[in-house]
Design an enzyme around this catalytic site. Structure first.
Site, PDB file in Angstrom:
ATOM      1  N   THR A 235      -9.045  14.030 -38.367  1.00 56.86           N
ATOM      2  CA  THR A 235     -10.397  13.762 -38.863  1.00 56.86           C
ATOM      3  C   THR A 235     -11.259  13.154 -37.772  1.00 56.86           C
ATOM      4  O   THR A 235     -12.398  13.580 -37.545  1.00 56.86           O
ATOM      5  CB  THR A 235     -10.336  12.802 -40.061  1.00 56.86           C
ATOM      6  OG1 THR A 235      -9.494  13.351 -41.063  1.00 56.86           O
ATOM      7  CG2 THR A 235     -11.721  12.564 -40.626  1.00 56.86           C
ATOM      8  N   THR A 236     -10.724  12.154 -37.080  1.00 57.59           N
ATOM      9  CA  THR A 236     -11.471  11.470 -36.027  1.00 57.59           C
ATOM     10  C   THR A 236     -11.756  12.404 -34.868  1.00 57.59           C
ATOM     11  O   THR A 236     -12.732  12.228 -34.140  1.00 57.59           O
ATOM     12  CB  THR A 236     -10.695  10.234 -35.547  1.00 57.59           C
ATOM     13  OG1 THR A 236     -10.265   9.476 -36.681  1.00 57.59           O
ATOM     14  CG2 THR A 236     -11.541   9.347 -34.651  1.00 57.59           C
TER      15      THR A 236
ATOM     16  N   ILE B 149      -1.770   5.175 -38.159  1.00 53.12           N
ATOM     17  CA  ILE B 149      -2.505   6.216 -37.440  1.00 53.12           C
ATOM     18  C   ILE B 149      -3.944   5.744 -37.445  1.00 53.12           C
ATOM     19  O   ILE B 149      -4.597   5.727 -38.491  1.00 53.12           O
ATOM     20  CB  ILE B 149      -2.308   7.592 -38.092  1.00 53.12           C
ATOM     21  CG1 ILE B 149      -0.834   8.002 -37.974  1.00 53.12           C
ATOM     22  CG2 ILE B 149      -3.221   8.637 -37.450  1.00 53.12           C
ATOM     23  CD1 ILE B 149      -0.473   9.301 -38.651  1.00 53.12           C
TER      24      ILE B 149
ATOM     25  N   TYR C  10      -0.831  13.933 -45.388  1.00 49.28           N
ATOM     26  CA  TYR C  10      -1.986  13.062 -45.194  1.00 49.28           C
ATOM     27  C   TYR C  10      -2.767  12.978 -46.494  1.00 49.28           C
ATOM     28  O   TYR C  10      -3.383  13.942 -46.933  1.00 49.28           O
ATOM     29  CB  TYR C  10      -2.851  13.611 -44.058  1.00 49.28           C
ATOM     30  CG  TYR C  10      -4.058  12.786 -43.695  1.00 49.28           C
ATOM     31  CD1 TYR C  10      -4.269  11.498 -44.179  1.00 49.28           C
ATOM     32  CD2 TYR C  10      -5.020  13.305 -42.819  1.00 49.28           C
ATOM     33  CE1 TYR C  10      -5.372  10.755 -43.827  1.00 49.28           C
ATOM     34  CE2 TYR C  10      -6.138  12.571 -42.461  1.00 49.28           C
ATOM     35  CZ  TYR C  10      -6.307  11.304 -42.973  1.00 49.28           C
ATOM     36  OH  TYR C  10      -7.419  10.573 -42.622  1.00 49.28           O
TER      37      TYR C  10
ATOM     38  N   ARG D  40     -11.968  11.497 -48.765  1.00 46.71           N
ATOM     39  CA  ARG D  40     -12.571  12.572 -47.979  1.00 46.71           C
ATOM     40  C   ARG D  40     -12.286  13.947 -48.547  1.00 46.71           C
ATOM     41  O   ARG D  40     -13.087  14.871 -48.372  1.00 46.71           O
ATOM     42  CB  ARG D  40     -12.089  12.507 -46.525  1.00 46.71           C
ATOM     43  CG  ARG D  40     -12.585  11.293 -45.771  1.00 46.71           C
ATOM     44  CD  ARG D  40     -12.335  11.403 -44.276  1.00 46.71           C
ATOM     45  NE  ARG D  40     -13.302  12.281 -43.640  1.00 46.71           N
ATOM     46  CZ  ARG D  40     -14.174  11.906 -42.693  1.00 46.71           C
ATOM     47  NH1 ARG D  40     -14.209  10.662 -42.285  1.00 46.71           N
ATOM     48  NH2 ARG D  40     -15.005  12.766 -42.174  1.00 46.71           N
TER      49      ARG D  40
ATOM     50  N   TYR E  83     -12.331  20.322 -50.662  1.00 43.78           N
ATOM     51  CA  TYR E  83     -13.337  21.114 -51.369  1.00 43.78           C
ATOM     52  C   TYR E  83     -12.714  21.931 -52.499  1.00 43.78           C
ATOM     53  O   TYR E  83     -13.004  21.678 -53.666  1.00 43.78           O
ATOM     54  CB  TYR E  83     -14.148  22.037 -50.446  1.00 43.78           C
ATOM     55  CG  TYR E  83     -15.242  22.744 -51.225  1.00 43.78           C
ATOM     56  CD1 TYR E  83     -16.347  22.034 -51.686  1.00 43.78           C
ATOM     57  CD2 TYR E  83     -15.144  24.092 -51.549  1.00 43.78           C
ATOM     58  CE1 TYR E  83     -17.324  22.658 -52.447  1.00 43.78           C
ATOM     59  CE2 TYR E  83     -16.128  24.722 -52.298  1.00 43.78           C
ATOM     60  CZ  TYR E  83     -17.214  23.999 -52.747  1.00 43.78           C
ATOM     61  OH  TYR E  83     -18.173  24.609 -53.503  1.00 43.78           O
TER      62      TYR E  83
ATOM     63  N   LYS F 275       0.936   9.777 -44.263  1.00 37.58           N
ATOM     64  CA  LYS F 275      -0.148   8.905 -43.827  1.00 37.58           C
ATOM     65  C   LYS F 275      -0.920   8.521 -45.072  1.00 37.58           C
ATOM     66  O   LYS F 275      -1.573   9.354 -45.699  1.00 37.58           O
ATOM     67  CB  LYS F 275      -1.054   9.613 -42.816  1.00 37.58           C
ATOM     68  CG  LYS F 275      -2.247   8.758 -42.377  1.00 37.58           C
ATOM     69  CD  LYS F 275      -3.191   9.518 -41.457  1.00 37.58           C
ATOM     70  CE  LYS F 275      -4.416   8.679 -41.113  1.00 37.58           C
ATOM     71  NZ  LYS F 275      -5.405   9.421 -40.295  1.00 37.58           N
TER      72      LYS F 275
END
Length: 297
Positions: free
Chosen positions: A46-47, A206, A135, A140, A109, A164
């Protein structure tokens, strides 16, 4: 055996002003992280703005990171997608590139039922020998991985080795550990919950914070695991104002801003990420200064 123990950096993807990936700078960031004792590089997460990288860029970033790190520390590739076929493809490419593991986010989504998650992650696991980190970040993606689902996936697929956990729900983390009898590695996905998750048997974090404070983030985990719980807690609490500032806008807007303020020249964000609002930027600058970070702008 854990893919890694400690603080893994969810590294940004640096870019030139025209928006193309700056691989020279990515190499510099990787060297900075290793020199400051980061325990793992997590690329294309994501980052790392993976959702706006093309598939070709995504795979090339993974290849580059693996080659640059050269086995000094583990490299974990973000390979998740809201399309199972695409996630399988990216995971296979990460395996070919020599990654040490894959971080696979829940579909976003279109989301999924828990049954859908079992089939989605199960198909990915069946198509790779890489160890997989599930994850879970409902804020998000709109979907949570329930503890029962984690336990089921762990019991069926031996390469589903970790999760995660970014739900923010410490009770959920405890349930995961209880339902798996501790037979899964848990990494904090929130920099403000490193110590609480370690206390439940977690292996580390993380981290977004590690982009700007790799040594300090490493030390939070290392002190805890060395038995210095008070020292670890002190570092965690001291970092909280900076952590909150790094998430006062959508990640990775603040962390890229912070790195540019430090003179790291990681470049712009890709739309729909936009430059930081001035009021939030001022808050970030103050938090950085309070933490002892030098501002170079």
């Amino acid at each position: 055996m854990a893919i890694f123990t400690g603080a893994g950096v969810a590294i940004v993807t640096p870019m030139y002003q025209d928006g193309t990936v700056n691989y020279d700078k990515l190499g510099e960031l990787i060297e900075f992280q290793i020199a400051n004792h980061t325990d793992s590089i997590i690329i294309t997460g994501t980052t790392g703005e993976a959702s706006t990288l093309s598939e070709e860029e995504h795979v090339e970033c993974i290849r580059f990171a693996v080659e640059k790190v050269a086995r000094r520390i583990p490299v974990i590739a973000g390979t998740g997608s809201n399309c199972t076929k695409t996630a399988i493809y990216l995971t296979k490419e990460a395996e070919k590139a020599g990654a040490d593991g894959a971080l696979v986010v829940t579909p976003y989504y279109n989301k999924a039922t828990q049954k859908g998650l079992v089939q989605h992650f199960g198909m990915i696991a069946q198509n790779t020998s890489l160890p997989l980190i599930l994850y879970s970040v409902q804020s998000r993606t709109g979907v949570n991985i329930l503890p029962q689902t984690v336990a089921e996936l762990r019991s069926v697929h031996e390469n589903v080795v970790a999760v995660k956990e970014a739900s923010g729900n410490i009770s959920q983390v405890a349930d995961i550990m209880q339902m798996t009898q501790g037979d899964i590695d848990v990494y904090s996905g929130n920099d403000d919950q490193i110590v609480p998750i370690l206390s439940l048997g977690g292996k580390g974090v993380i981290s977004v914070l590690s982009n700007v404070c790799p040594q300090e983030t490493h030390d939070i985990v290392a002190r805890f695991l060395d038995g210095d719980v008070a020292g670890s807690r002190e570092l965690q609490l001291r970092a909280l104002p900076l952590v909150h500032a790094l998430f006062c806008e959508v990640n990775p807007i603040p962390v890229k801003t912070a790195m540019n303020l430090m003179g790291m020249e990681v470049g712009p964000l890709r739309l729909p990420m936009t430059p930081m609002e001035e009021a939030n930027k001022a808050r970030l600058i103050q938090a950085m200064k309070d933490f002892g970070i030098t501002i170079k702008e």
